[in-house]
Each structure stands twice: as structure tokens, then as C-alpha cells.
Design an enzyme around this catalytic site. Structure first.
Site, PDB file in Angstrom:
ATOM      1  N   GLU A 149     158.529  36.059 -12.099  1.00  0.00           N
ATOM      2  CA  GLU A 149     159.728  36.689 -12.816  1.00  0.00           C
ATOM      3  C   GLU A 149     160.416  35.643 -13.816  1.00  0.00           C
ATOM      4  O   GLU A 149     160.703  35.962 -15.001  1.00  0.00           O
ATOM      5  CB  GLU A 149     160.877  37.363 -11.979  1.00  0.00           C
ATOM      6  CG  GLU A 149     160.152  38.370 -11.190  1.00  0.00           C
ATOM      7  CD  GLU A 149     159.763  39.698 -11.942  1.00  0.00           C
ATOM      8  OE1 GLU A 149     159.719  39.704 -13.012  1.00  0.00           O
ATOM      9  OE2 GLU A 149     158.754  40.396 -11.262  1.00  0.00           O
ATOM     10  N   HIS A 191     158.325  35.700 -17.157  1.00  0.00           N
ATOM     11  CA  HIS A 191     158.918  36.800 -17.989  1.00  0.00           C
ATOM     12  C   HIS A 191     160.046  36.271 -18.586  1.00  0.00           C
ATOM     13  O   HIS A 191     160.432  36.414 -19.631  1.00  0.00           O
ATOM     14  CB  HIS A 191     159.049  37.994 -17.259  1.00  0.00           C
ATOM     15  CG  HIS A 191     157.981  38.795 -16.796  1.00  0.00           C
ATOM     16  ND1 HIS A 191     157.039  39.081 -17.625  1.00  0.00           N
ATOM     17  CD2 HIS A 191     157.801  39.430 -15.690  1.00  0.00           C
ATOM     18  CE1 HIS A 191     155.919  39.656 -17.263  1.00  0.00           C
ATOM     19  NE2 HIS A 191     156.255  39.993 -16.067  1.00  0.00           N
TER      20      HIS A 191
END
Length: 601
Positions: free
Chosen positions: A387, A390
Site C-alpha cells: 500500500e 501505491h
């Protein structure tokens, strides 16, 4: 107001006051945006009256979208942190509805814009230099000129959106609300109701009877509803094929890939390369059978981890490890990671009512927030770096690009996150001192590759087969799709279809088959990330700089050109061959450890 989060230490919660300081501020901005939407109608029918009109209308569109993103992100994240709070359910519904209103208000834009030719656009840019910012945006619009219909036809298609969504909506209700699964043993002495949420956990059980029971219960239920699921899936395939036909594409796949300007050869190369390397998957499954001590491997044996080693890492330990690992990208990237970890971008712990899973989100004018549901496991460390990949991709893009190019297509999204995972794997393998932990890390990587590159390509092959069959006039009955799926599964896993009866019904439970040629991007993304991680860990400073250039590019160029900046040419199979080489090298390592009897110690 719910108090489901009052027990949480503030430092482990995301700070959404950086978006809107109060709910009242959100409501003020919402109402203001609703009012400003009324300005849009002034340009309908007059978009190309002048260069000034085109610039003003384009800027108004971008401005409203930019504001609406913030409105939606605040509402959705407030709702995700505690889905039991009615106020934020209402906020999210209002924000979603506002998106629909905005889309409807600007429905005139593309059809009117398509009347513009290159000569007239050049004249407009001379008259209004501000239009130059939108060169690539306009170029992308004009590239689809042959597939944009008249305004009347576009309005008819838009109005039929709810009808086209019917098969997907029916699937979602049936699969998430109506279908009920049997009760099964959880291996802890309890009998629990089988759900989508606990199925994977049960399939990862060390107890083969638990796996078998959950597997048979899941697919036995789907067998009962196979004809209904065949109707919903056939319906959505017909929609995809119909929409492609009326927009003058060669096929549904051509239409879906053209949205990101991806040539169909990229899809074909993926299928060809994966099929060529299926013997590697068969080798890994043979090793799995040996480690599990089985005479015969079944489909319910392919998910349970082979390692007995559990690596427990606290959240703080994981933050430290992630910062250390990601420092490989250099100072600029490290600063971004440190900001994410210390400035409350992350909502860490589970709480009652919190959305499950993990994601990175946010808008152009917000932090790139992350939602986690933390557990002290190695898997959660991988989720954290995933994450973070991202979030740093989003951050670099937004810091570098103007709003019009301040996002990136899904085709590129998974590359940044999965590259981080692969670099973590490389680092852990370099640092590990004992064979049992090395075994666990290798197993984790190989299972990830199996589930993403091989499995998602299997899905892509099935999806393409049923779209082609429907286009040729074949009725997509349950029996027809069961046969295709069973044959593909046998080819991929080298496990006889007749010995794995239930797996033929697996296609019924895969929601991605309703998403129009989406799944192949998981496989191409993972393979590209594997290739890039090797270059970053073992390459030069120039390789790292090239990677950061990709992270900063957003949608300022076509996706294949953006990823080429990082050093990956996805129009040939070199990146796939390199990824399979990494898989094979790590498989050999695991085979060597098994020969040493590490799994027995």
C-alpha cells in the site's frame, strides 16, 4: 454517533481533518459544488463557439472533478472507518450521486469536441495558449473519435446504463446477500457458517479435512446455482460484446484494452508466455505434494502455506523494516515514506464496523491515505509495503503533474505496489540467517506468483474464451462454461478434472469476470514488478532514477510509454521471461531446502 473508535490511540488513526476540518466544512463544499454544477449548462451546444469557450468549459470540468474527488474521498473514508455510522453512509451516497450529476451535466462534452479537427484545434491554441496544457488529454479524446457516437446515441447509451448494469447488479446481490453456505468445522472445535470472508482462511488450514470440508461446501453450493450464475455472466458478456459492436470496435477485448491504449498483442503475449512456462507451476505443485506428504494433490491443497514458521512483527517493527527496505529508492522516496508513516496517513487497527482489507486512497489535493486492518504477521508487513507503493506513486504523480494528468491507469497501478513487495522479498532473502525462515519467505513469494501471474492469466484465458464464444453465437450455458473452466484448470494445475469435480464451478464466484478484461492487468503488473525489482536491487542509479520518472509521470503519456520510462517494454515478452526466471531461481532454492529436509525439522 458511534463510539466504535474511541478506544484507538490517535496516532494509529488517519487524520481526515487535513481534507475537511469538520463535517460542516464538508457540507458547505458539497452545497457549493452542487450550485456550481449549474454553470455547466451554459456551454452545452456552444463548446466550440470559440477557443475561450473550450478553455473555460475544460477548466470548469477539471475544477469540478477536482473538488468532487475531495468530497467523495472524505465521505468514503469516513464511512470505511466505521460503516455503522448513518451520517457517513449518507455522505457517501450523496457524493456518489453528485458524480452521476456531473457526468450527466458534461455528457455534451465529448460528442461536441469530436467535431474539432487538428487544424481548428491548432488555431484555438494560438488564440488561447492555456489550451496547451491539455494537449495529451485532447489527443486521447480524439484518438477515440471513431468510437464516439452522435450526441443522441451517446445519451441513449448513457440512459441505458442501469439496464447494462443489470447482470452485474444481480450477481452482486445473489453472491453477497442471498446465497447461503453450509456450516463447517473451523478446526478449533467449533462449527461456523462458511462465508466468502472465511473461505480462504479455511483453505489455508494445516488440517486437510478442514480444507476439504470448506472446499466441498463452497462449490457444492455453487453447483446448485450454476444455471443462475450462467445467466448473469452470459448477460454481462453480451453487454460487453454489444457495446463494443455499436462503438465500432473489433471485439470486446479490443474495446476494453483500447481504453488504456493497450494493443491486444500485450494480452496475447501474456497468455503465450504463461502457457510456455506452465511446467514451472507443475514443478511447484509437485514440490507442494511432497512437502505436504500427499499421495495425490487436490485443488483444496494448493493454498495452505508449506512453512510451519510464523514470523510475528509488531506494527512499529514493520514500519522500521519498511523504511529501511524502501530506502533503496533514495532520499526523495524515503522522505515520502517517512511522511506517510509519521503524519497520520494510515488507519492501522481493526475496529467494529471498519471496512475489511487494505487499500491506498485519497484525491489530488489530499494525502495518499492507507487503510489497514493490522495483524502482527509477515503478510501484514507485505501489505504495508504494497500500500505504501501505491501511496508514493500517487504522491509523486500529484506533486509532479497538473490535475489533468494527476492520476494513473489501473494498468500501471499494481506495478508500483508489487515492486515494493518484490524488493522486500529480495531484502529478506539477503538478510535471513536460518533455513526455516528462508523456506517461509520463498514459499510466500512463490505462492504470490502462483496466485497472481498463473491464476489471473488462467482467469484471463477463460474470460476471453467466453467472450469469443458468445460473439460467435454460442449460448453460454453452465455446462459449456463448466467444461471450459475445468479444462483450463487441468491444463494450469496438471490435476485431472475428473479428480477435482468441484473446481469446474469456481468461475461462478469470481466477481472480476464482470469487470470487462480487468484480470490480465494483475498478471502483467506482477511480472513487470518482478522484473523492475531485480533492476532496482541489482542495477544502477540510472535504473532507480528511471523508476522514479515512471512514478512521477501519472497519465501525462500513454501507459505503455510511461512504463517504458522505467525500463520495461511490455510490447515484447522480455519482462515476462525475466519474471519467470526469478520464479524458477526461487523454486530451485526451495527444492534444494526440501532436499535438505528443512520442512521436516
Amino acid at each position: 454517533m458511534s463510539d466504535n473508535r474511541t478506544h484507538l490511540d490517535e496516532k494509529y488513526t488517519w487524520d481526515l481533518t487535513t481534507i475537511f476540518a469538520t463535517d460542516a466544512d464538508w457540507e458547505t463544499e458539497y452545497e457549493s459544488t452542487v450550485q456550481d454544477l449549474k454553470k455547466v449548462s451554459a456551454y452545452a451546444g456552444h463548446l466550440l463557439d470559440s477557443a475561450k469557450n473550450l478553455l473555460e468549459a475544460t477548466e470548469l470540468y477539471m475544477s469540478l472533478m477536482r473538488r468532487l474527488e475531495k468530497i467523495y474521498v472524505y465521505a468514503s473514508m469516513k464511512n470505511d472507518q466505521d460503516t455503522t455510522v448513518g451520517l457517513y453512509q449518507e455522505y457517501q451516497a450523496k457524493a456518489s450521486n453528485l458524480y452521476s450529476q456531473l457526468s450527466g451535466a458534461f455528457a455534451y462534452f465529448e460528442p461536441e469536441f469530436m467535431a474539432l479537427d487538428a487544424k481548428k484545434l491548432a488555431e484555438f491554441k494560438e488564440q488561447e495558449p492555456g489550451l496547451g496544457l491539455y494537449d495529451h488529454y485532447f489527443e486521447r479524446l480524439l484518438a477515440n473519435k471513431d468510437h464516439v457516437l452522435s450526441q443522441e446515441a451517446e445519451e441513449l447509451l448513457a440512459a441505458a446504463g442501469d439496464i447494462f448494469n443489470g447482470p452485474t447488479d444481480t450477481f452482486n446481490v445473489l453472491d453477497n446477500a442471498d446465497i447461503l453456505f453450509p456450516w463447517v468445522s473451523d478446526g478449533q472445535g467449533d462449527v461456523i457458517e462458511l462465508t466468502h470472508g472465511n473461505f480462504i482462511t479455511l483453505m489455508e488450514s494445516k488440517d486437510r479435512d478442514i480444507r476439504k470440508g470448506a472446499y466441498e461446501a463452497m462449490y457444492g453450493t455453487y453447483e446448485q446455482f450454476q444455471h443462475t450464475y450462467a445467466q448473469t455472466l452470459q448477460g454481462v458478456v453480451k453487454v460487453h460484446n454489444y457495446q463494443a459492436k455499436v462503438r465500432h470496435y473489433n471485439s470486446a477485448r479490443h474495446a476494453a484494452l483500447a481504453a488504456n491504449f493497450i494493443p491486444e498483442s500485450v494480452y496475447d503475449s501474456l497468455l503465450e508466455s504463461v502457457n510456455k512456462h506452465l511446467p514451472l507451476l507443475h514443478r511447484y505443485l509437485d514440490l507442494r505434494k511432497k512437502v505436504l506428504g500427499l499421495d495425490e494433490l487436490k485443488m483444496y491443497d494448493v493454498y495452505t502455506p508449506l512453512s510451519e514458521t510464523e514470523t510475528a512483527l509488531t506494527y512499529e517493527e514493520s514500519l522500521k523494516k519498511a523504511e529501511e527496505v524502501l530506502a533503496i529508492f533514495g532520499e526523495e522516496y524515503s522522505k515520502g515514506v517517512h511522511a506517510a508513516f509519521t503524519e497520520r496517513w494510515i488507519d492501522v487497527h481493526p475496529n467494529k464496523g471498519k471496512r475489511s482489507g487494505a487499500y491506498s486512497g485519497g484525491a489530488y489535493d489530499t494525502n495518499a491515505f492507507m487503510l489497514l486492518n493490522w495483524q502482527d504477521t509477515l503478510d501484514n508487513l507485505f501489505t504495508l509495503v504494497h500500500e505504501t507503493g501505491h501511496s508514493l506513486h500517487s504522491t509523486f504523480t500529484r506533486q509532479t503533474q497538473p490535475y489533468v494528468y494527476g492520476d494513473y491507469p489501473i494498468f500501471l497501478a499494481e506495478i508500483a505496489s508489487t515492486t515494493n513487495e518484490n524488493i522486500l522479498t529480495e531484502t529478506l532473502l539477503k538478510e535471513v540467517k536460518d533455513d526455516k525462515t528462508r523456506f517461509a519467505i520463498l514459499n510466500h513469494y512463490l505462492d504470490g506468483f502462483k496466485g497472481t501471474v498463473f491464476r489471473q492469466t488462467q482467469f484471463a484465458e477463460f474470460e476471453h474464451a467466453i467472450h469469443e464464444a458468445d460473439a460467435s453465437g454460442q449460448i453460454l450455458t453452465a455446462e459449456f462454461m463448466n467444461k471450459i473452466y475445468a479444462d483450463l484448470n487441468e491444463k494450469y494445475y496438471n490435476l485431472k478434472a475428473e479428480d477435482n469435480y468441484e473446481i469446474q464451478f469456481e468461475w461462478e464466484r469470481i466477481p472480476h469476470f464482470y469487470m470487462n478484461y480487468y484480470v490480465y492487468q494483475y498478471a502483467t503488473g506482477f511480472a513487470a514488478a518482478s522484473y523492475l525489482a531485480e533492476k532496482i536491487v541489482h542495477g544502477t542509479e540510472e535504473d532507480k532514477e528511471a523508476y522514479l520518472t515512471y512514478l512521477k509521470a501519472g497519465s501525462s503519456d500513454y501507459p505503455l510509454e510511461v512504463i517504458k520510462k522505467a525500463g520495461v517494454d511490455m510490447t515484447n515478452t522480455d519482462y515476462l521471461d525475466a519474471a519467470f526466471k526469478v520464479f524458477e531461481d526461487r523454486l530451485v532454492e526451495l527444492e534444494t531446502l526440501v532436499e535438505k529436509g528443512v520442512h521436516l525439522s
